[in-house]
Design an enzyme around this catalytic site. Structure first.
Site, short mmCIF file in Angstrom:
data_model
loop_
_atom_site.label_atom_id
_atom_site.label_comp_id
_atom_site.label_asym_id
_atom_site.label_seq_id
_atom_site.Cartn_x
_atom_site.Cartn_y
_atom_site.Cartn_z
N ASP B 103 0.86 -1.19 0.00
CA ASP B 103 0.00 0.00 0.00
C ASP B 103 0.89 1.23 0.00
O ASP B 103 2.10 1.14 0.28
CB ASP B 103 -0.91 0.02 1.23
N GLU B 168 0.08 -0.81 5.76
CA GLU B 168 1.18 -0.25 6.55
C GLU B 168 1.04 1.26 6.72
O GLU B 168 1.30 1.80 7.80
CB GLU B 168 2.53 -0.57 5.89
ZN ZN Z 1 7.11 2.19 4.02
ZN ZN Z 2 5.63 4.85 4.32
#
Ligand code: ZN
Ligand code: ZN
Ligand code: ZN
Ligand code: ZN
Lengths: 484, 484
Positions: B103, B168
């Site tokens: 992501d 993340e």
């Molecule tokens: Zn990263």
């Molecule tokens: Zn990042």
């Protein structure tokens, strides 16, 4: 028998009609802060123009001198015109000019209204609806008062002028220029003898008052910049002299928890309290417990008001300056946790000014204070102070015939003498009218302190709506008696 | 002749192909912070799964244990799965597990990008595009490295496991639970010998480094409430003990312009600086002038960095705690001038922690400090301190075979020894993996300090992209030599 007895009776008789007309007016969503509703503001002005003409008045929709409003995206939308109305122009009569506004604050059911904000809804004698009390109800009362005189074939005791705008809740753009232009010899406001504004509220819920003083204000921005970009506090924390650290230090030097203002020189010109003024607070109808509830301090602890006596609290709001920290632009302000070192932050704060403080001198004191405090920090950052806008406090004389006429009208209609009050906030139009024409301005509130102007569940009490029409008529009657 | 010479040559030969594949990956708008783009995150994971399988790997799309993400409006959207990939399961080989994320941060042309953020655009050898360096470029390098071994009919020197997530940049929801679950005996992470993460950046623009330390953090909210509603400072100023006054006072006591932290007890457990550590800073490739430019202090004045030597500045970022004030929730934060007395304001600040500080002990110190300072104010307001989340600092040993293997790979590929660096920010997954498995985690950055992860104009240098594929292959080759 009171010479206005028929007038009062006629108004009582028509009560339901006034409610329905207010319902019509409230249904027009004349929110000046909503650009896509600008046509509704204009429609509200035209609705009022039509009524004024229907009742025999003359109306001009005066083009706003600023013409258009600049949008953030660079486009413009038209500013609404200003309605100039008049009933009569008999040179043997006094001329009273009323100021009012027909735009309203934004309102959405989802803001927490209990009823649809633009559908006038009566509950227990309270007429709930946006604009009911601020300022459609009071502003329209003047028309229904004229209508009653007409219907009763009574001669209007004075000439009436009306200056009604549609941008009050969004900064009154163009009004200052309009007032100045229209005050020139031969223009609309040139021959006005007395001004009257019904756009503020009683101090309490039941006892009427006349308002003779308003605080001024001085608004400031203090900015600090530490870098050209926002930085992540993990990666960069420890690298720069953080702007927020400096700004918070600066803001913390301005005032104390007890309200003391630390800026040297600010208190110098505050008019001393006289014994007569001290006494004047004693008779005022003001309930500390009610007030605590109004500001919302009772539910979260004890002794939350800053002052424990009526007099101290009113003096803190009316005749002593205050300094409030409003917030910070450029810093993290959302819910949750963000680890940013903001590159540039601007603290916003303002002082409320009282006689005889001068906004320019206050700005000089505040700027010097912040510069001195910043020097103590030894920071390499860029710092600046910006004085936004300032306004002197306004103070009228309660002995002026305009006030004594209103006081006697209030006593006749409500059966009690009004309190003579000041207010903490400013009403710029009062100062503009007085400065431009040098004529007296009367603030004649007709709504109660719990009318919730600007909030959810704004309302106008049905009985106050009726009394407003009566008191305006009686006031004109009293003004007509003024000699000289 | 270097036994990987053919491998390097093959990669150089395929350079253009890697650029095109990165272009394809960047075009998938897998922004985890955009709920309406959740399908794109899933598509990116499937795109990577397809490639892994095509190259002979086994893949499971592991269901996120948290299943759904709660939206503010009460609805939920699915969390993307976590990709578990593996190449080989030879019990005679070491097993290296790589963590990466697919992501990306949000990006809009209107944020100030010079090129379309989701169209990989090459300018002067720089591949501009969202996710190019964080973390699509590095994460996909592992696949192209495997592909090269395949094509050259070279046996993979180790077993490879991949744990790639899609959330993340939005808090890694469910990853902590996943890592703990998969570390149980017999599960996916149970037999991993070494972890490797390429999700941070070099200290400079040219010299590679290995990262062996990260600061921890402790995030706080300090709140003050003065009433149940926002108040107008004109009308009500002087009535209440304003929450902002108290909050600003409290925040001002936390830290000084020079970075000193005033909270008693916070510095107590900071590991002392050894002579060896002091010396270690001398050889590190770090240019203060470049750094000043990177953080953006050169253009607005002189001497803006908090420290004047390389060592002092790096120590301030890596091994000493810092305290940053982030902002205030509930106060006025927009441009312009609003005269509000906010009813309830929450200051946000955080400390970056270093060995051997304990977030719980820091929270106790901070809470005591704020309670003591608030008591001094004598305010009747409600005040609270909330410790959001805390994480210990992370410190690895540069003598660990995982690090020496990587160091020798870096030296072979780049022709120079890597700097051994720490970082100021935290990478929670590093701690999670190490705590759950007790195995060593290596941070092997492959992008330069000016890659602008999370900012406008994120890029990955073409030459670094190519070198990344080489260094990962070489690293595995070195790891395979580790005995015991
Ligand atoms: Zn990263
Ligand atoms: Zn990042
Ligand atoms: Zn109003
Ligand atoms: Zn208003």
């Amino acid at each position: 028998k009171d010479e206005l007895a028929d007038f009062y009776k006629y108004i009582d008789y028509r009560e339901e009609i006034y409610v329905n007309r207010l319902r019509e007016a409230v249904a027009i969503k004349s929110v000046s802060a909503w650009p896509d509703h600008r046509n509704e503001v204009i429609r509200m002005l035209e609705w009022t123009k039509d009524w004024t003409e229907k009742l025999g008045g003359k109306v001009e929709l005066y083009e706003n001198p600023c013409k258009v409003q600049q949008m953030d995206d660079g486009t413009t939308i038209p500013l609404p015109p200003i309605m100039l109305g008049s009933f009569g122009d008999d040179p043997k009569k006094k001329t009273v000019c009323v100021y009012g506004h027909l735009d309203v604050q934004p309102a959405l059911l989802t803001d927490g209204w209990d009823t649809e904000p633009f559908e006038l809804t009566e509950i227990d004698g309270k007429l709930f609806g946006r604009g009911s009390t601020d300022d459609k109800g009071p502003a329209l009362s003047w028309l229904w008062m004229v209508e009653a005189f007409n219907e009763l074939k009574m001669d209007l005791p004075v000439n009436i002028k009306m200056i009604y705008e549609g941008m009050e809740e969004y900064g009154s753009e163009g009004m200052f220029e309009t007032v100045n232009e229209l005050s020139k010899p031969g223009k609309f406001l040139a021959n006005v003898d007395f001004f009257c504004i019904s756009d503020n509220y009683w101090l309490g819920r039941n006892k009427p008052c006349l308002t003779y003083g308003l605080r001024g204000m001085a608004y400031f921005e203090v900015g600090v910049e530490c870098s050209t970009k926002d930085l992540h506090s993990g990666v960069y924390g420890g690298s720069v002299h953080e702007a927020m650290t400096d700004l918070i230090k600066l803001m913390s030097t301005l005032t104390e928890t007890d309200g003391t203002i630390n800026v040297a020189g600010v208190m110098k010109d505050v008019a001393p309290v006289t014994e007569k003024e001290k006494e004047s607070y004693e008779t005022i109808d003001f309930d500390l417990a009610n007030y605590a509830e109004e500001v919302g301090v009772t539910t979260i602890g004890e002794k939350r008001l800053r002052h424990n006596t009526k007099r101290d609290l009113l003096m803190a709001r009316w005749r002593f300056p205050t300094l409030s920290l409003h917030g910070i632009e450029g810093a993290f302000s959302d819910p949750g946790a963000k680890t940013v070192i903001p590159r540039k932050v601007m603290g916003k704060f303002s002082l409320r000014l009282v006689p005889d403080q001068d906004p320019k001198q206050i700005a000089a004191c505040v700027t010097k204070h912040l510069n001195d405090e910043f020097a103590k920090l030894g920071s390499p950052n860029k710092m600046w102070v910006k004085a936004h806008h300032g306004a002197k406090a306004w103070l009228s004389s309660t002995d002026h015939p305009n006030y004594t006429a209103a006081a006697s009208a209030v006593e006749k209609v409500y059966g009690q003498k009004p309190d003579m009050t000041r207010e903490g906030g400013s009403i710029p139009i009062a100062t503009w009218l007085e400065d431009a024409t040098q004529m007296n301005v009367l603030l004649l509130p007709v709504g109660a302190c719990d009318d919730m102007a600007h909030s959810q569940n704004e309302k106008f009490d049905r009985k106050n709506m009726v009394a407003a029409i009566k008191v305006l008529g009686c006031y004109l009657h009293e003004v007509a008696k003024i000699r000289g």
